[in-house]
Every structure is written in C-alpha cells, then in structure tokens.
Design an enzyme around this catalytic site. Sequence first.
Site, PDB file in Angstrom:
ATOM      1  N   CYS A 127     -62.557  20.862   9.060  1.00  0.00           N
ATOM      2  CA  CYS A 127     -63.404  22.039   9.256  1.00  0.00           C
ATOM      3  C   CYS A 127     -64.584  22.092   8.288  1.00  0.00           C
ATOM      4  CB  CYS A 127     -62.567  23.310   9.158  1.00  0.00           C
ATOM      5  SG  CYS A 127     -61.418  23.445  10.547  1.00  0.00           S
ATOM      6  N   HIS A 268     -67.843  28.675   7.939  1.00  0.00           N
ATOM      7  CA  HIS A 268     -66.974  28.128   8.972  1.00  0.00           C
ATOM      8  C   HIS A 268     -66.190  29.265   9.614  1.00  0.00           C
ATOM      9  CE1 HIS A 268     -63.981  25.865  11.047  1.00  0.00           C
ATOM     10  NE2 HIS A 268     -63.018  26.244  10.240  1.00  0.00           N
ATOM     11  N   ASN A 298     -62.115  28.551  16.708  1.00  0.00           N
ATOM     12  CA  ASN A 298     -62.421  27.584  15.649  1.00  0.00           C
ATOM     13  C   ASN A 298     -62.742  26.241  16.299  1.00  0.00           C
ATOM     14  OD1 ASN A 298     -62.425  25.763  13.557  1.00  0.00           O
ATOM     15  ND2 ASN A 298     -60.489  26.462  12.643  1.00  0.00           N
TER      16      ASN A 298
HETATM   17  O1  UT7 Z   1     -60.298  26.009   9.752  1.00  0.00           O
HETATM   18  C1  UT7 Z   1     -59.393  25.805   8.731  1.00  0.00           C
HETATM   19  C2  UT7 Z   1     -58.084  25.801   9.304  1.00  0.00           C
HETATM   20  N1  UT7 Z   1     -57.414  26.974   9.664  1.00  0.00           N
HETATM   21  C3  UT7 Z   1     -57.477  28.171   9.114  1.00  0.00           C
HETATM   22  O2  UT7 Z   1     -58.295  28.485   8.295  1.00  0.00           O
HETATM   23  C4  UT7 Z   1     -56.444  29.151   9.549  1.00  0.00           C
HETATM   24  C5  UT7 Z   1     -55.867  29.884   8.389  1.00  0.00           C
HETATM   25  N2  UT7 Z   1     -54.770  30.775   8.749  1.00  0.00           N
HETATM   26  C6  UT7 Z   1     -54.919  31.829   9.579  1.00  0.00           C
HETATM   27  O3  UT7 Z   1     -55.988  32.106  10.083  1.00  0.00           O
HETATM   28  C7  UT7 Z   1     -53.722  32.727   9.782  1.00  0.00           C
HETATM   29  O4  UT7 Z   1     -52.712  32.349   8.883  1.00  0.00           O
HETATM   30  C8  UT7 Z   1     -53.156  32.662  11.227  1.00  0.00           C
HETATM   31  C9  UT7 Z   1     -54.121  33.352  12.180  1.00  0.00           C
HETATM   32  C10 UT7 Z   1     -52.938  31.235  11.658  1.00  0.00           C
HETATM   33  C11 UT7 Z   1     -51.832  33.418  11.300  1.00  0.00           C
HETATM   34  O5  UT7 Z   1     -52.001  34.747  10.877  1.00  0.00           O
HETATM   35  P1  UT7 Z   1     -51.020  35.354   9.786  1.00  0.00           P
HETATM   36  O6  UT7 Z   1     -51.415  36.751   9.627  1.00  0.00           O
HETATM   37  O7  UT7 Z   1     -51.078  34.476   8.566  1.00  0.00           O
HETATM   38  O8  UT7 Z   1     -49.637  35.286  10.519  1.00  0.00           O
HETATM   39  P2  UT7 Z   1     -48.292  34.537  10.096  1.00  0.00           P
HETATM   40  O9  UT7 Z   1     -48.430  33.062  10.304  1.00  0.00           O
HETATM   41  O10 UT7 Z   1     -47.864  35.020   8.741  1.00  0.00           O
HETATM   42  O11 UT7 Z   1     -47.319  35.130  11.174  1.00  0.00           O
HETATM   43  C12 UT7 Z   1     -47.038  36.523  11.256  1.00  0.00           C
HETATM   44  C13 UT7 Z   1     -46.197  36.782  12.492  1.00  0.00           C
HETATM   45  C14 UT7 Z   1     -45.025  35.819  12.622  1.00  0.00           C
HETATM   46  O12 UT7 Z   1     -43.939  36.525  13.171  1.00  0.00           O
HETATM   47  P3  UT7 Z   1     -42.751  37.057  12.240  1.00  0.00           P
HETATM   48  O13 UT7 Z   1     -42.172  35.845  11.592  1.00  0.00           O
HETATM   49  O14 UT7 Z   1     -43.393  37.993  11.255  1.00  0.00           O
HETATM   50  O15 UT7 Z   1     -41.830  37.719  13.213  1.00  0.00           O
HETATM   51  C15 UT7 Z   1     -45.498  34.818  13.623  1.00  0.00           C
HETATM   52  O16 UT7 Z   1     -44.456  34.212  14.332  1.00  0.00           O
HETATM   53  O17 UT7 Z   1     -46.999  36.580  13.667  1.00  0.00           O
HETATM   54  C16 UT7 Z   1     -46.321  35.685  14.538  1.00  0.00           C
HETATM   55  N3  UT7 Z   1     -47.309  34.946  15.292  1.00  0.00           N
HETATM   56  C17 UT7 Z   1     -47.775  35.361  16.493  1.00  0.00           C
HETATM   57  N4  UT7 Z   1     -47.498  36.445  17.228  1.00  0.00           N
HETATM   58  C18 UT7 Z   1     -48.160  36.582  18.398  1.00  0.00           C
HETATM   59  C19 UT7 Z   1     -47.923  33.790  14.975  1.00  0.00           C
HETATM   60  N5  UT7 Z   1     -48.780  33.421  15.938  1.00  0.00           N
HETATM   61  C20 UT7 Z   1     -48.699  34.393  16.890  1.00  0.00           C
HETATM   62  C21 UT7 Z   1     -49.340  34.584  18.133  1.00  0.00           C
HETATM   63  N6  UT7 Z   1     -49.055  35.703  18.841  1.00  0.00           N
HETATM   64  N7  UT7 Z   1     -50.276  33.728  18.617  1.00  0.00           N
END
Ligand code: UT7
Length: 343
Positions: A127, A268, A298
């Site tokens: 990225c 980004h 992204n």
């Molecule tokens: O470009 C460089 C590369 N990437 C990035 O910069 C991405 C960096 N990370 C992020 O943007 C965020 O961490 C994400 C958007 C990927 C995830 O958001 P988060 O607020 O960090 O969520 P999380 O991974 O802590 O998950 C929270 C909850 C989980 O459920 P439980 O365990 O709390 O019950 C996940 O299973 O959200 C759940 N979850 C979803 N729910 C509905 C994860 N993905 C989804 C989804 N829809 N698509």
Amino acid sequence: MANGTGGRFDGGGARRRVKVTSLGTYVPPRVLTNADLERLVDTTDAWILKRTGIRERHVVDEGVASSDLGKEAAIAALAEAGVSPEQIGFIVVATTTPDMFFPSTACLVQHKIGATNAWGFDLGAACSGFTFALTTGAQMVASGAHDHALVIGADVMSSIIDFQDRATCVLFGDGAGAVVVSPAADGEPGIIDFAHEIDGSGGPALCMPAGGSLRPATRETVDARLHYVHQDGPAVFKFAVRKMSEICRRVLEANGLDAGDVDLFVSHQANRRIIMSAAEHLGVDRDKVIVNIERFGNTTAATIPLALADARREGRLPKGARVLLASVGAGFTVGAVLLRWAG
Ligand code: UT7
C-alpha cells in the site's frame, strides 16, 4: 538508441528540481457494492460503512490484469502531459498483484503503450507502492538520467482476495493511477522532499502466505486458502495510525514546516478511521483531508492517485498547493512525499 540509455556516475550529471507534470487514473467499470458482499459473506452494509467508510469498489472482469489498468492510467497521464510514449525513459510500476511473477508488469505496460525508449521495473511496497514509486521516478529525473519518468500504481486486488473471508473481502478494490515526472523550470512548483521506512517485523500482520519461493503452490496451499490476503486488521490499524502521522511530521520538520502549512493531505485510503485519526494526530484540519475510500475501497498502489484525481475534480488541488502524500502498507512500508502541485 538502446532502451534505458542514460545516466552517468562520473559526477557529470547535475541534480535537477522535478515536478509531477500530469495525472491519469483508471478503474474498471464493474462495481461491487456492500449489498453485493452481503450476499457473499456474513456482513452488513452498516458494518462496512461504519468500520471502514467503504460503500462500493470497482472490480475487473475475468482476463483483465494490472497491466491493463496501468496502461489506461498511463495513456491518460501521457496525454495530459503532452509527452509521447517514446519520450519516456523510465517506467516504475508499483503493484502487489503483477499480471504474473515474470515478466514484470513494467515490461508489459512498456510494450502496451509503445514506450520504446524506456527501461523500468516493478516495485513491491504494497500500500506504500505509490509513494515509493514516486520517489524512485523522481530520483531518475532529478539525477539527470531521464527527462520523463512514468510512475504507475496498479492493482487488481480482487485477484488475491478471499471472497469467503468477511474480514478482508470488504476492504479492497481494483484500480490504477499514473503520473509523469519531469524536470521543473525555475520557480515552478515541484516535488519538495520524501521520507520512507520499512519495518519487516510487521510482515506476518499482512501477507499472502503461499505462492512464493517459501511455499510454492501445491494442492494443500490452495485447499488451505493461502493464496489470498491474510491480515491482522487491528495490528495493522494501530501501526498505520501511529506511523502515518510520524512519517508526515518527519518530512514536514525536515523542511521547516508544520501541519498548518499543508494545503492538502492525501493519504493512502485503507480505512476512513485511519485517515482521520492520522490527520488528527498530525494536526491537519479536516477540510484539508481527501477521503474517497467510499467509492473505491483500498486499491493498494492506486489509492493516492485516485484521491488526487478526485481532489482535482473538486477544485481542491490548485496549482502551487502544498500537498502531503502519506502511506502505510504491508511489510511494513511507510512513506511520505511532500510536493507543490504543478499540474
Ligand atoms: O492498506 C494497509 C492495509 N490495511 C489496513 O490498513 C487495514 C487496517 N485495519 C482495519 O482497517 C480494521 O482493522 C478492519 C476494518 C480490517 C477491521 O476493523 P476493526 O474495527 O479492527 O474490527 P476487528 O477486526 O477488531 O473485528 C471486530 C468485530 C469482530 O467480531 P467479534 O470478534 O467482536 O465478534 C469481527 O469478526 O467485527 C467482526 N467483523 C465483521 N463483522 C461484519 C470483521 N469483519 C466484519 C465484516 N462484517 N466484514
């Protein structure tokens, strides 16, 4: 003249100021909405929008590769610059999704656009691909090695996304952007400075585990779904917010500037929350931040040129504007480029 002739190491070349002369972008026409993803995995439009800021993304049809997207963006950038393909001396393609391992996507684009006097290569910085490639292309022109460099960021992320994994499949899209970098005349706005870092300790947090020399493709790696993006989202999130503001501060301070001197912050686009937190940590006003992740997701190496194009379309990128580009990506890779817009 042989491809890539130029450049000297005997002290005879003088360093020159350089500018971004033009900008071209391309996204494939097909749109994948959050509602479409609701039908594929256990997710909701509301979750995706709230946690990432994304509503839709563009994806290619089968048989369309990164070089095809890069070619379209390159043709647009060349036309705007009034530079012919034959005048390009150097091509760098930032991509995480090359058409194939080899030949490089730079070679494929070179051939597709008819840049018969160019040499070049692919650059792997995930990225941060666009900021790394812009710095690389700028050096090629600043050194006097070449008069015009073509800098491309192109990714078909849909080719390495697991559409059964809700944690990653909602995040990414396909697209490309390109700029022509050329010498700047005296007094003309141009590229000011850059700062980059890599930190390989972050490798496991965001990677494609198989398909490379460590774990070549086997039936087992395919069955285990190891040829897709794997990500520890929260780890990447924390690193991105911290590093994005750190690298920006570094490049600003090196030039005697602070956040108040920035006219436009073009980061980004991985997550709206990362962009806004980074801007807040840095002290950049919200109205100077470009966010267009809503429409593209992204697109990895293409996010920054796509954001610049939207800023320009909205009249937010006038000539002379002081622009701060920033990125964090897999690796980890970190980058910032400070410039005055010359287009
Ligand atoms: O470009 C460089 C590369 N990437 C990035 O910069 C991405 C960096 N990370 C992020 O943007 C965020 O961490 C994400 C958007 C990927 C995830 O958001 P988060 O607020 O960090 O969520 P999380 O991974 O802590 O998950 C929270 C909850 C989980 O459920 P439980 O365990 O709390 O019950 C996940 O299973 O959200 C759940 N979850 C979803 N729910 C509905 C994860 N993905 C989804 C989804 N829809 N698509």
